[in-house]
Design a protein around this motif. Structure first.
Motif, PDB file in Angstrom:
ATOM      1  N   SER A 229       0.856  -1.286   0.118  1.00 42.37           N
ATOM      2  CA  SER A 229      -0.134   0.038  -0.069  1.00 42.37           C
ATOM      3  C   SER A 229       0.805   1.252   0.066  1.00 42.37           C
ATOM      4  N   TRP A 230       2.029   1.287   0.671  1.00 46.80           N
ATOM      5  CA  TRP A 230       2.858   2.246   0.873  1.00 46.80           C
ATOM      6  C   TRP A 230       3.542   2.588  -0.504  1.00 46.80           C
ATOM      7  N   LEU A 231       3.903   1.484  -1.125  1.00 45.98           N
ATOM      8  CA  LEU A 231       4.295   1.642  -2.372  1.00 45.98           C
ATOM      9  C   LEU A 231       3.468   2.185  -3.557  1.00 45.98           C
ATOM     10  N   SER A 232       2.267   1.606  -3.238  1.00 45.40           N
ATOM     11  CA  SER A 232       1.200   2.109  -4.258  1.00 45.40           C
ATOM     12  C   SER A 232       1.049   3.682  -4.154  1.00 45.40           C
ATOM     13  N   ILE A 233       0.948   4.216  -2.843  1.00 45.51           N
ATOM     14  CA  ILE A 233       0.884   5.643  -2.543  1.00 45.51           C
ATOM     15  C   ILE A 233       2.002   6.313  -3.325  1.00 45.51           C
ATOM     16  N   TYR A 234       3.448   5.794  -3.133  1.00 49.80           N
ATOM     17  CA  TYR A 234       4.332   6.388  -3.470  1.00 49.80           C
ATOM     18  C   TYR A 234       4.280   6.509  -5.037  1.00 49.80           C
ATOM     19  N   LEU A 235       3.823   5.513  -5.943  1.00 48.83           N
ATOM     20  CA  LEU A 235       3.726   5.392  -7.270  1.00 48.83           C
ATOM     21  C   LEU A 235       2.767   6.434  -7.712  1.00 48.83           C
ATOM     22  N   VAL A 236       1.733   6.611  -7.151  1.00 49.12           N
ATOM     23  CA  VAL A 236       0.484   7.694  -7.335  1.00 49.12           C
ATOM     24  C   VAL A 236       1.231   9.310  -7.175  1.00 49.12           C
ATOM     25  N   VAL A 237       2.017   9.373  -6.023  1.00 47.93           N
ATOM     26  CA  VAL A 237       2.513  10.646  -5.885  1.00 47.93           C
ATOM     27  C   VAL A 237       3.752  11.111  -6.978  1.00 47.93           C
ATOM     28  N   SER A 238       4.431   9.857  -7.386  1.00 48.23           N
ATOM     29  CA  SER A 238       5.264  10.148  -8.299  1.00 48.23           C
ATOM     30  C   SER A 238       4.632  10.572  -9.701  1.00 48.23           C
ATOM     31  N   PHE A 239       3.487  10.039 -10.126  1.00 50.72           N
ATOM     32  CA  PHE A 239       3.037  10.356 -11.294  1.00 50.72           C
ATOM     33  C   PHE A 239       2.493  11.687 -11.162  1.00 50.72           C
ATOM     34  N   THR A 240       1.805  11.674  -9.976  1.00 49.65           N
ATOM     35  CA  THR A 240       1.199  13.376  -9.698  1.00 49.65           C
ATOM     36  C   THR A 240       2.125  14.393  -9.908  1.00 49.65           C
ATOM     37  N   ILE A 241       3.348  14.079  -9.070  1.00 52.13           N
ATOM     38  CA  ILE A 241       4.285  15.070  -9.323  1.00 52.13           C
ATOM     39  C   ILE A 241       4.893  15.377 -10.764  1.00 52.13           C
ATOM     40  N   LEU A 242       4.975  14.286 -11.562  1.00 59.25           N
ATOM     41  CA  LEU A 242       5.256  14.228 -12.833  1.00 59.25           C
ATOM     42  C   LEU A 242       4.529  15.195 -13.789  1.00 59.25           C
ATOM     43  N   PHE A 243       3.147  14.837 -13.705  1.00 60.63           N
ATOM     44  CA  PHE A 243       2.114  15.559 -14.707  1.00 60.63           C
ATOM     45  C   PHE A 243       2.100  16.948 -14.180  1.00 60.63           C
ATOM     46  N   SER A 244       2.159  17.127 -12.819  1.00 59.01           N
ATOM     47  CA  SER A 244       1.727  18.609 -12.736  1.00 59.01           C
ATOM     48  C   SER A 244       2.874  19.594 -12.811  1.00 59.01           C
ATOM     49  N   ARG A 245       4.211  19.021 -12.558  1.00 58.24           N
ATOM     50  CA  ARG A 245       5.308  19.771 -12.613  1.00 58.24           C
ATOM     51  C   ARG A 245       5.811  19.924 -14.207  1.00 58.24           C
ATOM     52  N   MET A 246       5.465  18.728 -14.886  1.00 54.90           N
ATOM     53  CA  MET A 246       5.715  18.981 -16.274  1.00 54.90           C
ATOM     54  C   MET A 246       4.827  19.944 -17.095  1.00 54.90           C
ATOM     55  N   ALA A 247       3.554  20.041 -16.739  1.00 57.68           N
ATOM     56  CA  ALA A 247       2.793  20.740 -17.323  1.00 57.68           C
ATOM     57  C   ALA A 247       3.001  22.265 -16.949  1.00 57.68           C
ATOM     58  N   GLY A 248       3.307  22.503 -15.573  1.00 59.80           N
ATOM     59  CA  GLY A 248       3.519  23.730 -15.483  1.00 59.80           C
ATOM     60  C   GLY A 248       4.790  24.438 -15.951  1.00 59.80           C
ATOM     61  N   LEU A 249       6.023  23.515 -16.023  1.00 58.41           N
ATOM     62  CA  LEU A 249       7.091  23.904 -16.419  1.00 58.41           C
ATOM     63  C   LEU A 249       6.935  24.096 -17.926  1.00 58.41           C
ATOM     64  N   SER A 250       6.385  23.346 -18.684  1.00 54.32           N
ATOM     65  CA  SER A 250       6.248  23.381 -20.110  1.00 54.32           C
ATOM     66  C   SER A 250       5.401  24.697 -20.327  1.00 54.32           C
ATOM     67  N   ALA A 251       4.301  25.165 -19.570  1.00 54.32           N
ATOM     68  CA  ALA A 251       3.697  26.222 -19.725  1.00 54.32           C
ATOM     69  C   ALA A 251       4.644  27.464 -19.462  1.00 54.32           C
ATOM     70  N   LYS A 252       5.427  27.602 -18.256  1.00 55.64           N
ATOM     71  CA  LYS A 252       6.025  28.739 -18.141  1.00 55.64           C
ATOM     72  C   LYS A 252       7.293  28.520 -18.930  1.00 55.64           C
ATOM     73  N   GLN A 253       7.867  27.789 -19.501  1.00 56.61           N
ATOM     74  CA  GLN A 253       8.851  27.569 -20.592  1.00 56.61           C
ATOM     75  C   GLN A 253       8.631  28.427 -22.025  1.00 56.61           C
ATOM     76  N   SER A 254       7.248  28.216 -22.126  1.00 56.10           N
ATOM     77  CA  SER A 254       6.750  28.683 -23.406  1.00 56.10           C
ATOM     78  C   SER A 254       6.326  29.937 -23.357  1.00 56.10           C
ATOM     79  N   LYS A 255       6.062  30.592 -22.005  1.00 51.05           N
ATOM     80  CA  LYS A 255       5.845  32.000 -21.798  1.00 51.05           C
ATOM     81  C   LYS A 255       7.221  32.661 -21.741  1.00 51.05           C
ATOM     82  N   GLU A 256       8.011  32.093 -21.014  1.00 48.05           N
ATOM     83  CA  GLU A 256       9.498  32.700 -20.781  1.00 48.05           C
ATOM     84  C   GLU A 256      10.193  33.004 -22.204  1.00 48.05           C
ATOM     85  N   GLN A 257       9.977  31.849 -23.117  1.00 46.67           N
ATOM     86  CA  GLN A 257      10.617  31.850 -24.331  1.00 46.67           C
ATOM     87  C   GLN A 257       9.927  33.001 -25.274  1.00 46.67           C
TER      88      GLN A 257
END
Length: 191
Positions: free
Chosen positions: A23-51
Motif C-alpha cells: 500500500s505504501w509503495l502504491s501511494i508512492y507510485l501515485v505521488v510520483s505520477f502526480t508530481i510528474l504530470f503537474s510539474r511537467m505541465a507547469g514547467l512547459s507552460a512557463k517555459q513557453s511564456k518565458e521563451q
C-alpha cells in the motif's frame, strides 16, 4: 478473471506488513505520477511564456509581460543583484517536487526489501512450528515474498526517471531566464 483471482489469492495469504508495504509503495507510485504530470505541465507552460518573453525582448520590446518572472523589473531599475534574486526564486519554484521524487526513488527498494524480509521471516517461522520443510512449501512462500522487492524496484524506476525529466525541464527554463537576465543587463547598459 484468472489474473484477478491470483491477485486476490495473494492478498488473502499476505500478512499485514506485506499489505502495508505494498500500500505504501502504491501511494508512492501515485505521488510520483502526480508530481510528474503537474510539474511537467507547469514547467512547459512557463517555459513557453518565458521563451516568448525572451523573443520579444530580442525584437526590441521595452516592457516585460505580466506573466514574466522579471515582470517587476524595468530596464531603468534593473540590477544584477535583483535579477539574481528573481532567478533564485524561479529556480526554487522550477525544482519543487524533486526532493519527493528523490526520496521515493531512494527509499522504495528498501521498503520493498523490508516487506520481503518480513515475509520470509514469517515463512520460516511457520515452517519451524511443525509444518514440513519441503521445497514445495518454501518455494511458493519465498516467491510471494519477493513480490514486495519487485514492487519497490518497480516504483523506484519511474520516480528516478521522473526526477531526471523534471530536472531537465527546469534546467531548460533556467537557461531561458538566464538569457533574459543577461539581455536585460545589456539593455540597461545601452540606456
Amino acid at each position: 478473471m484468472a489474473g484477478i483471482d491470483i491477485f486476490l489469492n495473494y492478498f488473502s495469504r499476505s500478512s499485514f506488513v506485506t499489505i502495508f508495504v505494498l500500500s505504501w509503495l502504491s501511494i508512492y507510485l501515485v505521488v510520483s505520477f502526480t508530481i510528474l504530470f503537474s510539474r511537467m505541465a507547469g514547467l512547459s507552460a512557463k517555459q513557453s511564456k518565458e521563451q516568448s518573453t525572451l523573443e520579444s525582448l530580442l525584437m526590441g520590446a521595452k516592457n516585460l509581460p505580466n506573466d514574466s518572472v522579471f515582470k517587476k523589473c524595468t530596464i531603468s531599475n534593473v540590477s544584477k543583484e535583483k535579477l539574481n534574486i528573481y532567478l533564485s526564486m524561479a529556480e526554487k519554484n522550477a525544482t519543487s517536487g524533486l526532493v519527493w521524487l528523490s526520496i521515493i526513488a531512494s527509499t522504495s527498494p528498501f521498503i520493498g526489501l523490508f516487506g520481503t524480509v518480513i515475509s520470509i521471516l514469517e515463512t520460516f517461522s511457520g515452517l519451524g512450528s511443525g509444518s514440513s520443510a519441503s521445497l514445495n512449501v518454501i518455494a511458493p512462500a519465498i516467491s510471494e515474498a519477493l513480490v514486495a522487492t519487485g514492487a519497490g524496484i518497480f516504483v523506484a524506476i519511474p520516480a528516478y526517471t521522473f526526477n531526471l525529466l523534471i530536472k531537465r525541464k527546469a534546467y531548460e527554463l533556467m537557461g531561458i531566464l538566464q538569457r533574459q537576465a543577461d539581455l536585460l543587463i545589456a539593455m540597461k547598459d545601452e540606456f
